[in-house]
Design a protein around this motif. Structure first.
Motif, PDB file in Angstrom:
ATOM      1  N   ALA A   1      53.981  33.401 -31.038  1.00 53.68           N
ATOM      2  CA  ALA A   1      52.534  33.424 -30.899  1.00 53.68           C
ATOM      3  C   ALA A   1      52.169  34.785 -30.332  1.00 53.68           C
ATOM      4  O   ALA A   1      52.998  35.460 -29.719  1.00 53.68           O
ATOM      5  N   SER A   2      50.931  35.196 -30.552  1.00 54.40           N
ATOM      6  CA  SER A   2      50.494  36.485 -30.022  1.00 54.40           C
ATOM      7  C   SER A   2      49.053  36.370 -29.531  1.00 54.40           C
ATOM      8  O   SER A   2      48.308  35.494 -29.947  1.00 54.40           O
ATOM      9  N   VAL A   3      48.718  37.274 -28.620  1.00 55.51           N
ATOM     10  CA  VAL A   3      47.380  37.320 -28.050  1.00 55.51           C
ATOM     11  C   VAL A   3      46.904  38.766 -28.044  1.00 55.51           C
ATOM     12  O   VAL A   3      47.668  39.678 -27.729  1.00 55.51           O
ATOM     13  N   HIS A   4      45.646  38.940 -28.396  1.00 56.26           N
ATOM     14  CA  HIS A   4      44.986  40.232 -28.286  1.00 56.26           C
ATOM     15  C   HIS A   4      43.817  40.052 -27.329  1.00 56.26           C
ATOM     16  O   HIS A   4      43.056  39.091 -27.457  1.00 56.26           O
ATOM     17  N   TRP A   5      43.668  40.944 -26.356  1.00 57.11           N
ATOM     18  CA  TRP A   5      42.612  40.837 -25.344  1.00 57.11           C
ATOM     19  C   TRP A   5      41.895  42.173 -25.216  1.00 57.11           C
ATOM     20  O   TRP A   5      42.537  43.228 -25.256  1.00 57.11           O
ATOM     21  N   GLU A   6      40.592  42.117 -25.019  1.00 51.52           N
ATOM     22  CA  GLU A   6      39.800  43.315 -24.763  1.00 51.52           C
ATOM     23  C   GLU A   6      38.846  43.039 -23.614  1.00 51.52           C
ATOM     24  O   GLU A   6      38.147  42.020 -23.631  1.00 51.52           O
ATOM     25  N   GLY A   7      38.819  43.927 -22.629  1.00 51.33           N
ATOM     26  CA  GLY A   7      37.856  43.828 -21.547  1.00 51.33           C
ATOM     27  C   GLY A   7      38.438  43.283 -20.260  1.00 51.33           C
ATOM     28  O   GLY A   7      39.636  43.056 -20.133  1.00 51.33           O
ATOM     29  N   ALA A   8      37.539  43.046 -19.305  1.00 43.91           N
ATOM     30  CA  ALA A   8      37.907  42.538 -17.989  1.00 43.91           C
ATOM     31  C   ALA A   8      38.198  41.033 -18.067  1.00 43.91           C
ATOM     32  O   ALA A   8      37.976  40.397 -19.100  1.00 43.91           O
TER      33      ALA A   8
END
Length: 146
Positions: free
Chosen positions: A7-14
Motif C-alpha cells: 500500500a502507499s500514501v501520498h500526503w501534502e501539507g500540514a
C-alpha cells in the motif's frame, strides 16, 4: 508462500490542514482521500487508517474462522463480521486502545460450544490479531444463528 502486500500514501501539507491519498496494489483503494477531518471528525468523504485496519482485521478473522470451520468438518453458509477500532488520546499523541470484533455466522450442524471454541481460536490465530497483540483490549462477540 510469503508475499509482501503493498500500500502507499501520498500526503501534502500540514497535519491538520493537509490532505492525503491512500492506494493499494490491488486497486481496491486508488488515490482514496484521507485527512484530519476523516480521521478525527465525522467527514465521510475520505477514509482513515483505523477504518482500514478494522476492515483488515474483520476480513482476517472471517477467513480464519472459515478455515477453522472447514478443518472441523463444517461449512458456514454465511459469516458477517464488523470491527470497531478506537483511537484514544495518549499523552501528546494517540493510540489504538480497543478493537471490538463482532461476528454472526450461520453454520449448519455445529453446536454453540464448538462454534465459540472455533471463533475464539480464529480470533487468537488470525495474523492481524497476532500483529495487533499490543492493543490493550481486543474483544470478540460471536453469535451463531440457526
Amino acid at each position: 508462500m510469503a508475499a509482501d502486500k503493498r500500500a502507499s500514501v501520498h500526503w501534502e501539507g500540514a497535519g491538520k490542514t493537509g490532505k492525503g491519498q491512500i492506494s493499494t496494489e490491488t486497486g481496491a483503494l486508488k488515490n482514496y482521500p484521507y485527512g484530519f477531518k476523516s480521521r478525527f471528525e465525522d467527514d465521510v468523504t475520505g477514509t482513515n487508517p483505523e477504518e482500514i485496519l478494522g476492515a483488515a482485521h474483520a476480513g482476517c478473522l472471517t477467513m480464519a474462522l472459515a478455515f477453522a470451520l472447514e478443518g472441523a468438518g463444517f461449512t458456514a453458509t454465511r459469516i458477517d463480521t464488523q470491527a470497531a477500532v478506537r483511537l484514544a488520546k495518549d499523552g501528546p499523541g494517540f493510540k489504538i486502545d480497543r478493537i471490538q470484533l463482532e461476528l454472526e455466522a450461520a453454520v449448519p450442524g455445529i453446536d454453540e460450544a464448538k462454534f465459540q471454541e472455533l471463533a475464539a481460536g480464529a480470533k487468537a490465530g488470525c495474523p492481524l490479531s497476532k500483529a495487533l497483540a499490543n492493543v490493550p483490549e481486543i474483544t470478540l462477540k460471536a453469535t451463531l444463528k440457526t
